[in-house]
Design a protein around this motif. Structure first.
Motif, PDB file in Angstrom:
ATOM      1  N   HIS A 182      34.720 102.278 -16.357  1.00 64.38           N
ATOM      2  CA  HIS A 182      34.621 101.446 -17.556  1.00 64.38           C
ATOM      3  C   HIS A 182      33.704 102.101 -18.593  1.00 64.38           C
ATOM      4  O   HIS A 182      32.849 102.900 -18.246  1.00 64.38           O
ATOM      5  CB  HIS A 182      34.090 100.058 -17.188  1.00 64.38           C
ATOM      6  CG  HIS A 182      34.953  99.348 -16.212  1.00 64.38           C
ATOM      7  ND1 HIS A 182      34.922  99.638 -14.861  1.00 64.38           N
ATOM      8  CD2 HIS A 182      35.884  98.395 -16.369  1.00 64.38           C
ATOM      9  CE1 HIS A 182      35.787  98.877 -14.236  1.00 64.38           C
ATOM     10  NE2 HIS A 182      36.391  98.118 -15.130  1.00 64.38           N
ATOM     11  N   THR A 183      33.904 101.738 -19.821  1.00 65.83           N
ATOM     12  CA  THR A 183      33.036 102.262 -20.871  1.00 65.83           C
ATOM     13  C   THR A 183      31.651 101.655 -20.722  1.00 65.83           C
ATOM     14  O   THR A 183      31.487 100.565 -20.190  1.00 65.83           O
ATOM     15  CB  THR A 183      33.595 101.915 -22.266  1.00 65.83           C
ATOM     16  OG1 THR A 183      33.713 100.494 -22.367  1.00 65.83           O
ATOM     17  CG2 THR A 183      34.936 102.565 -22.482  1.00 65.83           C
ATOM     18  N   SER A 184      30.657 102.385 -21.211  1.00 66.40           N
ATOM     19  CA  SER A 184      29.288 101.911 -21.053  1.00 66.40           C
ATOM     20  C   SER A 184      28.960 100.806 -22.051  1.00 66.40           C
ATOM     21  O   SER A 184      29.661 100.590 -23.024  1.00 66.40           O
ATOM     22  CB  SER A 184      28.310 103.073 -21.202  1.00 66.40           C
ATOM     23  OG  SER A 184      28.385 103.587 -22.505  1.00 66.40           O
ATOM     24  N   LEU A 185      27.884 100.149 -21.789  1.00 66.38           N
ATOM     25  CA  LEU A 185      27.371  99.086 -22.640  1.00 66.38           C
ATOM     26  C   LEU A 185      26.300  99.694 -23.531  1.00 66.38           C
ATOM     27  O   LEU A 185      25.554 100.564 -23.095  1.00 66.38           O
ATOM     28  CB  LEU A 185      26.777  97.978 -21.753  1.00 66.38           C
ATOM     29  CG  LEU A 185      26.288  96.715 -22.421  1.00 66.38           C
ATOM     30  CD1 LEU A 185      27.457  95.959 -23.057  1.00 66.38           C
ATOM     31  CD2 LEU A 185      25.599  95.815 -21.407  1.00 66.38           C
ATOM     32  N   ALA A 186      26.227  99.242 -24.769  1.00 66.09           N
ATOM     33  CA  ALA A 186      25.239  99.783 -25.709  1.00 66.09           C
ATOM     34  C   ALA A 186      23.847  99.747 -25.092  1.00 66.09           C
ATOM     35  O   ALA A 186      23.432  98.737 -24.533  1.00 66.09           O
ATOM     36  CB  ALA A 186      25.271  98.981 -27.006  1.00 66.09           C
TER      37      ALA A 186
ATOM     38  N   TRP B 196      22.868 101.680 -22.570  1.00 64.82           N
ATOM     39  CA  TRP B 196      22.892 102.200 -21.200  1.00 64.82           C
ATOM     40  C   TRP B 196      23.766 103.446 -21.137  1.00 64.82           C
ATOM     41  O   TRP B 196      24.840 103.492 -21.714  1.00 64.82           O
ATOM     42  CB  TRP B 196      23.443 101.146 -20.232  1.00 64.82           C
ATOM     43  CG  TRP B 196      22.658  99.878 -20.226  1.00 64.82           C
ATOM     44  CD1 TRP B 196      23.066  98.676 -20.725  1.00 64.82           C
ATOM     45  CD2 TRP B 196      21.344  99.671 -19.712  1.00 64.82           C
ATOM     46  NE1 TRP B 196      22.090  97.729 -20.548  1.00 64.82           N
ATOM     47  CE2 TRP B 196      21.011  98.319 -19.921  1.00 64.82           C
ATOM     48  CE3 TRP B 196      20.404 100.480 -19.096  1.00 64.82           C
ATOM     49  CZ2 TRP B 196      19.796  97.769 -19.545  1.00 64.82           C
ATOM     50  CZ3 TRP B 196      19.197  99.932 -18.709  1.00 64.82           C
ATOM     51  CH2 TRP B 196      18.904  98.597 -18.936  1.00 64.82           C
ATOM     52  N   LYS B 197      23.305 104.462 -20.407  1.00 63.17           N
ATOM     53  CA  LYS B 197      24.042 105.728 -20.297  1.00 63.17           C
ATOM     54  C   LYS B 197      25.087 105.724 -19.187  1.00 63.17           C
ATOM     55  O   LYS B 197      26.087 106.415 -19.275  1.00 63.17           O
ATOM     56  CB  LYS B 197      23.068 106.881 -20.044  1.00 63.17           C
ATOM     57  CG  LYS B 197      22.149 107.179 -21.192  1.00 63.17           C
ATOM     58  CD  LYS B 197      21.226 108.334 -20.818  1.00 63.17           C
ATOM     59  CE  LYS B 197      20.213 108.599 -21.913  1.00 63.17           C
ATOM     60  NZ  LYS B 197      19.258 109.646 -21.507  1.00 63.17           N
ATOM     61  N   TYR B 198      24.812 104.982 -18.102  1.00 64.70           N
ATOM     62  CA  TYR B 198      25.675 105.048 -16.922  1.00 64.70           C
ATOM     63  C   TYR B 198      26.133 103.650 -16.496  1.00 64.70           C
ATOM     64  O   TYR B 198      25.408 102.672 -16.648  1.00 64.70           O
ATOM     65  CB  TYR B 198      24.951 105.716 -15.749  1.00 64.70           C
ATOM     66  CG  TYR B 198      24.469 107.102 -16.097  1.00 64.70           C
ATOM     67  CD1 TYR B 198      25.341 108.193 -16.077  1.00 64.70           C
ATOM     68  CD2 TYR B 198      23.142 107.324 -16.476  1.00 64.70           C
ATOM     69  CE1 TYR B 198      24.897 109.457 -16.419  1.00 64.70           C
ATOM     70  CE2 TYR B 198      22.696 108.589 -16.819  1.00 64.70           C
ATOM     71  CZ  TYR B 198      23.575 109.656 -16.797  1.00 64.70           C
ATOM     72  OH  TYR B 198      23.142 110.904 -17.138  1.00 64.70           O
ATOM     73  N   VAL B 199      27.365 103.631 -15.947  1.00 58.81           N
ATOM     74  CA  VAL B 199      27.948 102.389 -15.443  1.00 58.81           C
ATOM     75  C   VAL B 199      28.398 102.633 -14.005  1.00 58.81           C
ATOM     76  O   VAL B 199      29.065 103.627 -13.718  1.00 58.81           O
ATOM     77  CB  VAL B 199      29.167 101.948 -16.283  1.00 58.81           C
ATOM     78  CG1 VAL B 199      29.717 100.629 -15.778  1.00 58.81           C
ATOM     79  CG2 VAL B 199      28.818 101.871 -17.750  1.00 58.81           C
ATOM     80  N   TYR B 200      28.017 101.727 -13.118  1.00 58.40           N
ATOM     81  CA  TYR B 200      28.374 101.832 -11.706  1.00 58.40           C
ATOM     82  C   TYR B 200      29.014 100.530 -11.247  1.00 58.40           C
ATOM     83  O   TYR B 200      28.761  99.471 -11.817  1.00 58.40           O
ATOM     84  CB  TYR B 200      27.124 102.102 -10.856  1.00 58.40           C
ATOM     85  CG  TYR B 200      26.403 103.364 -11.227  1.00 58.40           C
ATOM     86  CD1 TYR B 200      26.822 104.592 -10.718  1.00 58.40           C
ATOM     87  CD2 TYR B 200      25.304 103.340 -12.081  1.00 58.40           C
ATOM     88  CE1 TYR B 200      26.148 105.767 -11.053  1.00 58.40           C
ATOM     89  CE2 TYR B 200      24.632 104.504 -12.423  1.00 58.40           C
ATOM     90  CZ  TYR B 200      25.059 105.706 -11.916  1.00 58.40           C
ATOM     91  OH  TYR B 200      24.404 106.859 -12.247  1.00 58.40           O
ATOM     92  N   THR B 201      29.809 100.614 -10.186  1.00 57.71           N
ATOM     93  CA  THR B 201      30.363  99.393  -9.603  1.00 57.71           C
ATOM     94  C   THR B 201      29.269  98.721  -8.775  1.00 57.71           C
ATOM     95  O   THR B 201      28.461  99.390  -8.129  1.00 57.71           O
ATOM     96  CB  THR B 201      31.592  99.667  -8.719  1.00 57.71           C
ATOM     97  OG1 THR B 201      31.234 100.592  -7.706  1.00 57.71           O
ATOM     98  CG2 THR B 201      32.744 100.217  -9.537  1.00 57.71           C
ATOM     99  N   TYR B 202      29.235  97.414  -8.821  1.00 56.28           N
ATOM    100  CA  TYR B 202      28.267  96.619  -8.058  1.00 56.28           C
ATOM    101  C   TYR B 202      28.621  96.753  -6.584  1.00 56.28           C
ATOM    102  O   TYR B 202      29.794  96.614  -6.208  1.00 56.28           O
ATOM    103  CB  TYR B 202      28.374  95.164  -8.510  1.00 56.28           C
ATOM    104  CG  TYR B 202      27.203  94.297  -8.134  1.00 56.28           C
ATOM    105  CD1 TYR B 202      26.104  94.202  -8.978  1.00 56.28           C
ATOM    106  CD2 TYR B 202      27.212  93.549  -6.964  1.00 56.28           C
ATOM    107  CE1 TYR B 202      25.023  93.383  -8.671  1.00 56.28           C
ATOM    108  CE2 TYR B 202      26.136  92.735  -6.639  1.00 56.28           C
ATOM    109  CZ  TYR B 202      25.051  92.662  -7.491  1.00 56.28           C
ATOM    110  OH  TYR B 202      23.987  91.857  -7.169  1.00 56.28           O
TER     111      TYR B 202
END
Length: 163
Positions: free
Chosen positions: A20-24, A26-32
């Protein structure tokens, strides 16, 4: 489970990068993590969870979700790992702190007391069991805290220097 950082229910896992695209911000997105009830801390692979001084990591993170309802973890930590309370704790019931087990029994008793005993006496009994559960949870939290800190030298450096 959510009322404390129970050592017997804590797990550590490497987080999987999400597509998924990141949130403003934050640099990284991970699955919970699928087995995570609540994330306690995020740290990088170069760090150890709960450093020697036993202070919780200060890495910022945020939990969010996609439109489809998938939970995500947003952070600025590359190659992140998470320490969390696990939902697989039922598999570890032999590791439960005795005070935690006692608190669970009191809580269950508080829930069924009103149904078994009619009206006001049942309400009073239920309230008493709930009170016992809350007191025991407090004791169990202290026990969990002491267990997580391990044995430490409690004598201050001030005292040691003067001996």
């Amino acid at each position: 489970m959510q009322s404390g950082d129970w050592p017997f229910a804590t797990e550590t896992a490497i987080l999987t990068a999400a597509t998924h695209t990141s949130l403003a911000g934050w640099k990284y997105v991970y699955t919970y993590p699928a087995s995570a009830l609540r994330i306690l801390e995020i740290f990088s692979k170069r760090e150890a969870p709960w450093p020697p001084e036993h202070q919780r990591g200060d890495t910022a993170f945020e939990v969010g979700s996609t439109a489809a309802g998938d939970s995500l973890v947003f952070t600025n930590t590359e190659d992140a790992r998470a320490r969390y309370i696990s939902t697989t704790v039922a598999d570890k019931s032999d590791e439960f702190d005795p005070l935690f087990s006692q608190a669970v029994v009191y809580w269950i008793a508080s829930q069924i007391a009103a149904a078994i005993v009619a009206l006001d006496p049942g309400y009073k009994l239920s309230s008493q069991f709930r009170k016992y559960a809350m007191e025991t949870i407090k004791e169990a939290r202290v026990s969990a805290y002491v267990q997580s800190k391990g044995l430490q030298d409690t004598e201050s450096s001030f005292i040691k220097a003067r001996r």
